[in-house]
Write a protein that holds these residues in place. Structure first.
Motif, PDB file in Angstrom:
ATOM      1  N   LYS A 151       0.820  -1.215   0.000  1.00 22.23           N
ATOM      2  CA  LYS A 151       0.000   0.000   0.000  1.00 22.23           C
ATOM      3  C   LYS A 151       0.854   1.266   0.000  1.00 22.23           C
ATOM      4  CE  LYS A 151      -3.968  -2.273   2.150  1.00 22.23           C
ATOM      5  NZ  LYS A 151      -4.930  -2.254   3.284  1.00 22.23           N
ATOM      6  N   CYS A 191       1.802   2.097   4.034  1.00 20.43           N
ATOM      7  CA  CYS A 191       2.136   1.039   4.983  1.00 20.43           C
ATOM      8  C   CYS A 191       2.575  -0.189   4.189  1.00 20.43           C
ATOM      9  CB  CYS A 191       0.936   0.693   5.878  1.00 20.43           C
ATOM     10  SG  CYS A 191      -0.473   0.027   4.980  1.00 20.43           S
ATOM     11  N   CYS A 222       1.197  -3.225   4.067  1.00 18.69           N
ATOM     12  CA  CYS A 222       0.177  -4.247   3.792  1.00 18.69           C
ATOM     13  C   CYS A 222       0.123  -4.570   2.303  1.00 18.69           C
ATOM     14  CB  CYS A 222      -1.198  -3.744   4.221  1.00 18.69           C
ATOM     15  SG  CYS A 222      -1.356  -3.529   5.992  1.00 18.69           S
ATOM     16  N   VAL A 236      -4.705  -5.566   6.559  1.00 15.99           N
ATOM     17  CA  VAL A 236      -4.838  -4.280   7.244  1.00 15.99           C
ATOM     18  C   VAL A 236      -3.840  -4.178   8.402  1.00 15.99           C
ATOM     19  CG1 VAL A 236      -7.266  -3.877   6.672  1.00 15.99           C
ATOM     20  CG2 VAL A 236      -6.680  -5.261   8.659  1.00 15.99           C
ATOM     21  N   CYS A 237      -3.537  -2.943   8.796  1.00 21.11           N
ATOM     22  CA  CYS A 237      -2.631  -2.710   9.926  1.00 21.11           C
ATOM     23  C   CYS A 237      -3.036  -1.385  10.577  1.00 21.11           C
ATOM     24  CB  CYS A 237      -1.183  -2.663   9.435  1.00 21.11           C
ATOM     25  SG  CYS A 237      -0.777  -1.132   8.571  1.00 21.11           S
ATOM     26  N   CYS A 276      -3.251   1.707   7.939  1.00 24.39           N
ATOM     27  CA  CYS A 276      -4.353   1.826   6.975  1.00 24.39           C
ATOM     28  C   CYS A 276      -5.716   1.744   7.661  1.00 24.39           C
ATOM     29  CB  CYS A 276      -4.212   0.842   5.817  1.00 24.39           C
ATOM     30  SG  CYS A 276      -3.982  -0.873   6.260  1.00 24.39           S
TER      31      CYS A 276
HETATM   32 ZN   LIG Z   1      -1.693  -1.321   6.391  1.00 27.08          ZN
END
Ligand SMILES: [Zn+2]
Length: 473
Positions: free
Chosen positions: A20, A23, A25, A37-38, A41
């Motif tokens: 992304k 980030c 991911c 996801v993290c 995001c």
């Molecule tokens: Zn993320």
């Protein structure tokens, strides 16, 4: 009254990065909902974005391919709005200092200006399900949150739905060429909104525009524009006024429907993103990107005509995709005969690929093998007719032409002994024509050559047949 439509397009394109924009991911499509996801995001408090350098590289390549001027310094900005699939409560975009400006692309002889190219992150996805109130749910999948996008805003330069269609076609072709995006509309990798207004012909001032959203195919774009242009003209002719609003294209009815009044920039409360430094692209960085850029379709078309001697039309077809152009060039380098190569790629190969629903990149016939086949014809080791028989076998087996010829005993007969036998039979079977030839009717030779070619199932070498036949006659 006679009206003229004014159309501008806003196109969102997903950049082909592995991760992304802010980030680490993955961006992979079709993953389990809410698995990629993290904290960044998901917009959790305290999480900080870090710009993906590769995403900037791809955005720069796209901007250069669209003949844009790169701003040495651009600024990320927060575009604030609330939506359930936007957990941050804002999108990170670029506002008054975008990555690039003042570009253009050409559709035929017309130049369509590109106002700006800027970078931003994508929101998640809401999936609505169920029909009855008691049974209606909305699901949120945040996997797409933070996927890198570029938004390409055109000038209001298009005057018909056909021009808008041509613009989007050319735009997609260029972006696929430089490999910055798959531009797969079905996966949402290319999304298009249109700004449409009409004005009486001859009037300078633009009319009030409506923005039409949800144009997720080329066909829908054209349908929606035609509908919207017609709607605005009818409205004005009947004494009404077009209002500035956002309209949604309904694919089932083919109509556009008012969705909400158009928001203005101030509605979004843009301000510089405090968690990201200005993006500074120096000359050294830009030069590295420039060096990596492939040849663009327009330049390649010209080169195909000038250095291969192809017809304009052939050059255009063969440069429609980068894969087709690459394939053609590889075949031509093996065969040594560019024009014959063009005919084979656009004719027999394209026909079988279409029949099997395959792209040229997945062609079962490798460029080397097709090159060998065309070379065998050019060196008159096989006849064109025999080649047409061998080719479908190459397509179904993926084998080299010579492998098939060896296995099926299809080699060309140029051995004089073997040819002589066939020719003797043809002479014996056609006494009338032989007589005519001997009494001076030279054109009959063509008929006799044809008989020999037929008797040899197209395997005889035509030049040798001519020579031996004349001697024997
Ligand atoms: Zn993320």
């Amino acid at each position: 009254m006679n009206y003229e439509p004014i159309i501008g397009l806003e196109v969102h394109v997903q950049l082909s990065t592995r991760t992304k924009i802010f980030c680490g991911c993955p961006t992979s499509f079709g993953a389990e909902p809410n698995s990629n996801v993290c904290p960044v995001c998901l917009g959790l408090p305290g999480a900080l974005p870090v710009l993906n350098r590769h995403a900037v590289d791809l955005a720069l390549e796209a901007a250069l391919a669209l003949n844009s001027k790169i701003n040495a310094r651009s600024i990320f900005a927060r575009k604030n709005y609330f939506y359930p699939d936007l957990p941050k409560g804002y999108q990170i975009s670029q506002y008054d200092l975008p990555l690039a400006e003042h570009g253009f692309i050409e559709i035929g002889a017309k130049r369509i200006g590109i106002t700006r190219v800027h970078m931003e992150d994508d929101a998640g996805k809401s999936i609505h399900d169920g029909f009855k109130d008691s049974d209606r749910y909305s699901y949120i999948d945040l996997n797409r949150c933070g996927t890198p996008l570029i938004e390409i805003v055109s000038d209001p330069d298009m005057r018909s739905s056909e021009e808008a269609y041509a613009y989007l076609t050319e735009l997609k072709q260029v972006l696929q060429y430089v490999n910055v995006s798959t531009c797969d509309m079905e996966k949402g990798h290319l999304r298009c909104d249109a700004n449409v207004s009409v004005r009486p012909k001859g009037q300078e001032k633009f009319g009030t525009k409506a923005e039409v959203k949800n144009l997720n195919s080329f066909r829908f774009l054209k349908m929606a524009l035609d509908y919207e242009i017609e709607r605005q003209i009818k409205l004005i002719d009947s004494g009404g006024r077009v209002i500035q609003e956002t309209r949604l294209f309904n694919v089932d009815t083919g109509e556009t429907v008012g969705m909400r009044s158009k928001e203005h920039a101030h509605d979004y409360r843009y301000f510089p993103e405090p968690d990201l430094a200005p993006l500074c692209v120096g000359e050294a960085w830009l030069n590295r990107v420039r060096k990596r850029m492939p040849e663009l379709p327009a330049a390649r078309r010209t080169r195909f005509v000038e250095s291969y001697g192809l017809r304009e039309y052939d050059a255009e077809v063969l440069t429609l995709t980068r894969a087709a152009g690459d394939y053609f060039e590889k075949v031509a380098s093996v065969s040594g005969d560019a024009r014959a190569t063009a005919n084979w790629v656009m004719g027999d190969l394209a026909g079988l690929l279409k029949q099997e629903g395959k792209e040229i990149g997945d062609s079962p016939v490798s460029a080397e093998h097709l090159g060998e086949l065309v070379k065998l014809i050019a060196q008159s080791k096989i006849s064109g007719k025999l080649a047409k028989e061998i080719f479908p076998k190459m397509f179904s087996t993926g084998e080299a032409p010579e492998t098939i010829m060896r296995r099926e005993g299809l080699a060309q007969i140029s051995d004089e002994g073997a040819l002589g036998e066939i020719i003797d039979e043809v002479i014996a079977a056609n006494p009338k024509q032989v007589e005519q030839y001997r009494s001076g009717k030279a054109v009959v030779l063509g008929f006799l050559v044809g008989q020999v070619m037929k008797a040899s199932r197209g395997q005889a070498d035509p030049a040798a047949v001519n020579r031996v036949l004349k001697e024997k006659l």
